[in-house]
Write a protein that holds these residues in place. Structure first.
Motif, PDB file in Angstrom:
ATOM      1  N   LYS A 212      38.349  32.180  32.860  1.00  0.00           N
ATOM      2  CA  LYS A 212      37.494  33.041  32.302  1.00  0.00           C
ATOM      3  C   LYS A 212      37.310  33.669  31.644  1.00  0.00           C
ATOM      4  N   HIS A 213      38.428  34.232  32.162  1.00  0.00           N
ATOM      5  CA  HIS A 213      38.781  36.121  31.262  1.00  0.00           C
ATOM      6  C   HIS A 213      39.901  36.268  30.891  1.00  0.00           C
ATOM      7  N   ASN A 214      40.863  37.599  30.603  1.00  0.00           N
ATOM      8  CA  ASN A 214      41.822  37.170  30.534  1.00  0.00           C
ATOM      9  C   ASN A 214      42.539  37.682  31.683  1.00  0.00           C
ATOM     10  N   ASP A 215      44.348  37.106  31.704  1.00  0.00           N
ATOM     11  CA  ASP A 215      44.533  38.108  32.719  1.00  0.00           C
ATOM     12  C   ASP A 215      45.199  39.120  32.679  1.00  0.00           C
ATOM     13  N   LYS A 216      44.992  39.889  31.449  1.00  0.00           N
ATOM     14  CA  LYS A 216      45.366  41.208  30.663  1.00  0.00           C
ATOM     15  C   LYS A 216      43.819  41.863  32.120  1.00  0.00           C
ATOM     16  N   ASP A 217      43.195  41.684  32.015  1.00  0.00           N
ATOM     17  CA  ASP A 217      41.531  42.172  32.371  1.00  0.00           C
ATOM     18  C   ASP A 217      41.326  41.967  33.857  1.00  0.00           C
ATOM     19  N   ILE A 218      41.501  40.750  33.860  1.00  0.00           N
ATOM     20  CA  ILE A 218      41.851  40.308  35.686  1.00  0.00           C
ATOM     21  C   ILE A 218      42.685  41.661  36.502  1.00  0.00           C
ATOM     22  N   CYS A 219      44.022  41.147  35.950  1.00  0.00           N
ATOM     23  CA  CYS A 219      45.169  41.813  36.358  1.00  0.00           C
ATOM     24  C   CYS A 219      44.731  43.149  37.031  1.00  0.00           C
ATOM     25  N   PHE A 220      43.967  44.100  35.872  1.00  0.00           N
ATOM     26  CA  PHE A 220      43.695  45.205  35.970  1.00  0.00           C
ATOM     27  C   PHE A 220      42.684  44.988  37.159  1.00  0.00           C
ATOM     28  N   SER A 221      41.430  44.958  37.023  1.00  0.00           N
ATOM     29  CA  SER A 221      40.074  45.188  38.062  1.00  0.00           C
ATOM     30  C   SER A 221      41.158  45.008  38.987  1.00  0.00           C
ATOM     31  N   VAL A 222      41.687  43.553  39.617  1.00  0.00           N
ATOM     32  CA  VAL A 222      42.496  43.463  41.067  1.00  0.00           C
ATOM     33  C   VAL A 222      43.235  44.970  41.197  1.00  0.00           C
ATOM     34  N   GLN A 223      44.033  45.089  40.311  1.00  0.00           N
ATOM     35  CA  GLN A 223      44.792  46.427  40.637  1.00  0.00           C
ATOM     36  C   GLN A 223      43.552  47.599  41.043  1.00  0.00           C
ATOM     37  N   GLU A 224      42.885  47.497  40.123  1.00  0.00           N
ATOM     38  CA  GLU A 224      42.396  49.408  40.164  1.00  0.00           C
ATOM     39  C   GLU A 224      41.519  48.922  41.564  1.00  0.00           C
TER      40      GLU A 224
END
Ligand code: FE2
Length: 323
Positions: A212-224
């Motif tokens: 639903k979202h790209n991996d980059k945004d998912i990883c960034f958001s989880v990390q933050e």
């Protein structure tokens, strides 16, 4: 006093040697984690195959002979039973053969003590973040007290599981960190209760976003989100304990983003912040040797036949030494 330390709680078989608090060897061999994660029997088998060579390598690196080793420490726990047994067996064999004292060491204390030593801190609050553990601790007298911790899984396991569910390999935190570069923030569940925190809700929510979202945004958001949770809880603990120093340690302390966030928070409060080099934040034998040397100096040697392992060995169970 040359003391050897053996670490085998998870994917790393590490052998370190210290001499009066100075690390003179830090050899290691790692099990390569595939798409199925760590299979305990396979990891232990890899450790068994590597043990003799890594021990030999450490002794060579230290430039000493086996006869010059005066004590030995091994990881009693926490960790994977199969893996811990390989370290225990290696340590007991060496202790018997060399006729030297042996002492069991708690893995987490190894991480904290080596961070303290390398960062030249005296009495820090510690944020210990690894695969299986996420805790905020402070030493009072001869014991560490756990002030805050995860209600469920360790942050490292959460990041590894996220990588696997997004099919990013090798499936661990550094891959998530690399994927997160230039990501955009998406709202994520944030769970901090006092000085405790929880990661499973975040993992489940993020895993459902695959496609639903790209991996980059998912990883960034989880990390933050996850690092902000840790930073908030740590800040609260720092202020409540009136601590003047902070260290971060454990495998996840290799994350540049987490260190930046903690550094910014510490600076706001005029708190000295430090950490060890990456090689000492990843699992290693030197941290076990370092604690063993101190424990032996304080008369904490164990009887060989009583040495064992404990998969859920908690830091606050261990009687250490007063500074
Ligand atoms: Fe560790």
């Amino acid at each position: 006093m040359a003391v050897i330390g053996i670490e085998s709680s998870a994917h790393t078989f590490g052998v370190g040697i210290v001499d009066n608090g100075k690390v003179v060897a830090n050899a290691k061999a790692m099990y390569k984690i595939g798409s199925k994660g760590m299979i305990p029997r396979e990891v232990a088998e890899t450790h068994l195959n590597n043990a003799a060579n890594v021990i030999q390598e450490a002794v060579q690196e230290a430039g000493i002979t086996f006869k010059e080793i005066e004590g030995i420490g091994y990881t009693k726990g926490p960790g994977i039973g199969h893996c811990l047994h390989v370290g225990l067996l290696s340590a007991k064999t060496l202790a018997k053969k060399l006729n030297i004292p042996i002492v069991p060491v708690n893995h987490g204390i190894g991480h904290i003590e080596i961070a303290k030593k390398r960062a030249k801190l005296r009495d820090p609050l510690a944020l210990y973040v690894s695969g299986g553990n996420s805790q905020i601790l402070k030493k009072y007298g001869d014991r560490y007290k756990i002030l805050g911790e995860t209600f469920d899984i360790g942050i490292g396991n959460m990041l590894d599981s996220l990588a696997r569910s997004l099919e990013l390999y090798p499936a661990w935190g550094s891959t998530v960190e690399k994927t997160a570069e230039n990501g955009r923030y998406i709202e994520m569940p944030y769970t901090v209760k006092g000085m405790d925190f929880s990661f499973t809700g975040l993992l489940t929510h993020a895993s459902k976003m695959k496609g639903k979202h790209n991996d980059k945004d998912i990883c960034f958001s989880v990390q933050e989100t996850a690092y902000a949770m840790l930073t908030e809880a740590t800040e609260r603990a720092l202020l409540l304990t009136n601590s003047k120093e902070l260290c971060v340690c454990g495998g996840v302390a290799q994350s540049k983003r987490l260190k930046r966030m903690l550094k910014g928070m510490a600076e706001e409060h005029n708190i000295k912040f430090g950490y060890a080099e990456d090689t000492f934040n990843a699992d290693n034998g030197a941290m076990i040797a370092l604690v063993a040397e101190q424990m032996l100096a304080h008369g904490r040697k164990a009887k060989l036949q009583e040495c064992g392992i404990e998969q859920r060995y908690r830091i606050d169970e261990v009687k250490l030494w007063k500074e």
